[in-house]
Design a protein around this motif. Structure first.
Motif, PDB file in Angstrom:
ATOM      1  N   ASP A 105      28.586  10.878  58.919  1.00 24.89           N
ATOM      2  CA  ASP A 105      28.311  11.527  57.633  1.00 24.89           C
ATOM      3  C   ASP A 105      26.816  11.632  57.327  1.00 24.89           C
ATOM      4  O   ASP A 105      26.432  12.101  56.256  1.00 24.89           O
ATOM      5  N   GLY A 106      25.970  11.209  58.257  1.00 22.10           N
ATOM      6  CA  GLY A 106      24.530  11.296  58.067  1.00 22.10           C
ATOM      7  C   GLY A 106      23.891  10.057  57.483  1.00 22.10           C
ATOM      8  O   GLY A 106      22.663   9.953  57.451  1.00 22.10           O
ATOM      9  N   SER A 107      24.671   9.113  57.006  1.00 20.92           N
ATOM     10  CA  SER A 107      24.108   7.867  56.473  1.00 20.92           C
ATOM     11  C   SER A 107      23.718   6.953  57.630  1.00 20.92           C
ATOM     12  O   SER A 107      24.133   7.163  58.775  1.00 20.92           O
ATOM     13  N   ARG A 108      22.910   5.936  57.318  1.00 25.57           N
ATOM     14  CA  ARG A 108      22.456   5.077  58.402  1.00 25.57           C
ATOM     15  C   ARG A 108      22.029   3.708  57.917  1.00 25.57           C
ATOM     16  O   ARG A 108      21.277   3.604  56.958  1.00 25.57           O
ATOM     17  N   PRO A 109      22.483   2.650  58.610  1.00 23.64           N
ATOM     18  CA  PRO A 109      21.869   1.337  58.429  1.00 23.64           C
ATOM     19  C   PRO A 109      20.555   1.315  59.198  1.00 23.64           C
ATOM     20  O   PRO A 109      20.251   2.234  59.971  1.00 23.64           O
ATOM     21  N   ALA A 110      19.751   0.284  58.985  1.00 26.12           N
ATOM     22  CA  ALA A 110      18.442   0.229  59.625  1.00 26.12           C
ATOM     23  C   ALA A 110      18.151  -1.177  60.140  1.00 26.12           C
ATOM     24  O   ALA A 110      18.461  -2.163  59.487  1.00 26.12           O
ATOM     25  N   LEU A 111      17.541  -1.249  61.318  1.00 22.88           N
ATOM     26  CA  LEU A 111      17.022  -2.489  61.891  1.00 22.88           C
ATOM     27  C   LEU A 111      15.515  -2.309  61.982  1.00 22.88           C
ATOM     28  O   LEU A 111      15.022  -1.477  62.754  1.00 22.88           O
ATOM     29  N   HIS A 112      14.754  -3.089  61.204  1.00 24.90           N
ATOM     30  CA  HIS A 112      13.351  -2.761  60.963  1.00 24.90           C
ATOM     31  C   HIS A 112      12.413  -3.906  61.308  1.00 24.90           C
ATOM     32  O   HIS A 112      12.707  -5.074  61.028  1.00 24.90           O
ATOM     33  N   VAL A 113      11.282  -3.556  61.924  1.00 20.85           N
ATOM     34  CA  VAL A 113      10.176  -4.480  62.157  1.00 20.85           C
ATOM     35  C   VAL A 113       9.033  -4.079  61.230  1.00 20.85           C
ATOM     36  O   VAL A 113       8.529  -2.956  61.305  1.00 20.85           O
ATOM     37  N   VAL A 114       8.617  -4.983  60.322  1.00 25.58           N
ATOM     38  CA  VAL A 114       7.541  -4.671  59.375  1.00 25.58           C
ATOM     39  C   VAL A 114       6.232  -4.422  60.113  1.00 25.58           C
ATOM     40  O   VAL A 114       5.518  -3.446  59.865  1.00 25.58           O
ATOM     41  N   GLY A 115       5.869  -5.292  61.021  1.00 21.75           N
ATOM     42  CA  GLY A 115       4.717  -5.090  61.874  1.00 21.75           C
ATOM     43  C   GLY A 115       3.425  -4.824  61.127  1.00 21.75           C
ATOM     44  O   GLY A 115       3.102  -5.454  60.117  1.00 21.75           O
TER      45      GLY A 115
END
Length: 323
Positions: A105-115
């Motif tokens: 449906d175009g939505s997304r979870p995210a796995l993020h590195v602030v860096g």
């Protein structure tokens, strides 16, 4: 000294996206998907790329790691026509990056590195390069630990003293107290703030968008522009004036970067001296176009294509209302 219409300060991120993802396989399992992309992202960097594609002269200010992802981000932005002289490199710190499994449906979870975004400071802003600048954009409030709160407030106050239009995009963390501590000091120096509907409601502690807009106006913002995805956007100005406009009717592939593109379209209107209504329309068109493909750089190619899109694409709701 460089000549820029916009200086865009804040988050610079590399996104790695794949679609469609219906589940993460257990263990070391594998699933086939249709598409993987790597793009420039972030509420400063992606907005800068979109501005450049619209023909706006833009300088991007941010912090990168001294690594391959940072090299990719810099070269990609330079290739798009974005000024990158004020992107600083920080050895030993990774370039900020996100992995995004995009749902059907175009939505997304995210796995993020602030860096490296955690290294950005107000001193990185090229004040000597702002002689021809019209708009000062800050993108990423709540996720810029060395800049959030009072440092950002002083930076935006300085921009206002120089006669610049100030715009702000934010990414709340979900910790309301911390998010408000980052946001509230800067709002008195912001002409236009671009929260999403969900973020505006959460920050204001309300279920009503009009009350959320009033909360941000009472905190000092000059104008609140709430983006509402498929429901379009609404603008509420100090003094009670407002506009509500519907979204364009497109098949949504991925919502990544839609808010960044909206900001770029709206800012383009400001640079051109257009009305707030025209700026709002440009923002909606840019956000809708980016939703038609994978990643922050999808759909939006140049100003001529945007104009054709606006002339030929129907709206999700045809009524035009104001309040």
């Amino acid at each position: 000294m460089s000549a820029n219409d916009v200086v865009s300060v804040g988050l610079h991120i590399v996104d790695v996206l794949g679609r469609p993802v219906t589940e993460i396989p257990p263990g070391q399992g594998m699933r086939r998907i249709d598409e993987i992309a790597i793009t420039v992202a972030g509420t400063a960097a992606a907005t800068s790329v979109d501005l450049a594609r619209l023909g706006v002269r833009v300088e991007s200010v941010g912090a990168l790691g001294d690594d391959s992802l940072g090299g990719f981000l810099r070269q990609k932005m330079l290739g798009e026509g974005v000024g990158c002289a004020w992107l600083t490199e920080h050895p030993g710190v990774p370039t900020s990056a996100t992995m995004l499994p995009i749902r059907p449906d175009g939505s997304r979870p995210a796995l993020h590195v602030v860096g490296a975004n955690a290294m950005l400071e107000a001193d990185h802003v090229p004040w000597s390069d702002l002689a021809e600048t019209t708009v000062f954009h800050l993108g990423g409030t709540c996720l810029l630990p060395r800049l959030d709160g009072d440092p950002a407030a002083r930076m935006l106050e300085r921009a206002k003293r120089r006669g610049l239009i100030t715009t702000l995009d934010l990414i709340p963390t979900g910790d309301t107290d911390a998010d408000l501590a980052a946001l509230l000091p800067v709002l008195p120096f912001v002409d236009y703030v671009f929260p999403s509907h969900e973020d505006a409601l959460s920050l204001a502690g309300t279920g009503d968008s009009a009350e959320a807009a009033r909360f941000l106006l009472d905190a000092g913002a000059g104008c609140v522009v709430i983006t509402k995805g498929g429901d379009g956007a609404e603008l509420t100005a100090r003094g009670g004036g407002g506009l509500r406009r519907p979204a364009y009717d497109v098949d949504v592939v991925d919502t990544t970067g839609c808010g960044d593109a909206f900001a770029a379209g709206f800012i383009t209107g400001l640079v051109e001296g257009a009305s707030e209504e025209t700026a709002l329309e440009l923002g909606l068109a840019c956000g809708s176009l980016v939703a038609t493909g994978l990643g922050s750089d999808a759909g939006l190619t140049d100003r001529a294509a945007l104009t054709r899109f606006m002339a030929t694409t129907p709206r999700r709701h045809q009524e035009r209302t104001s309040r």
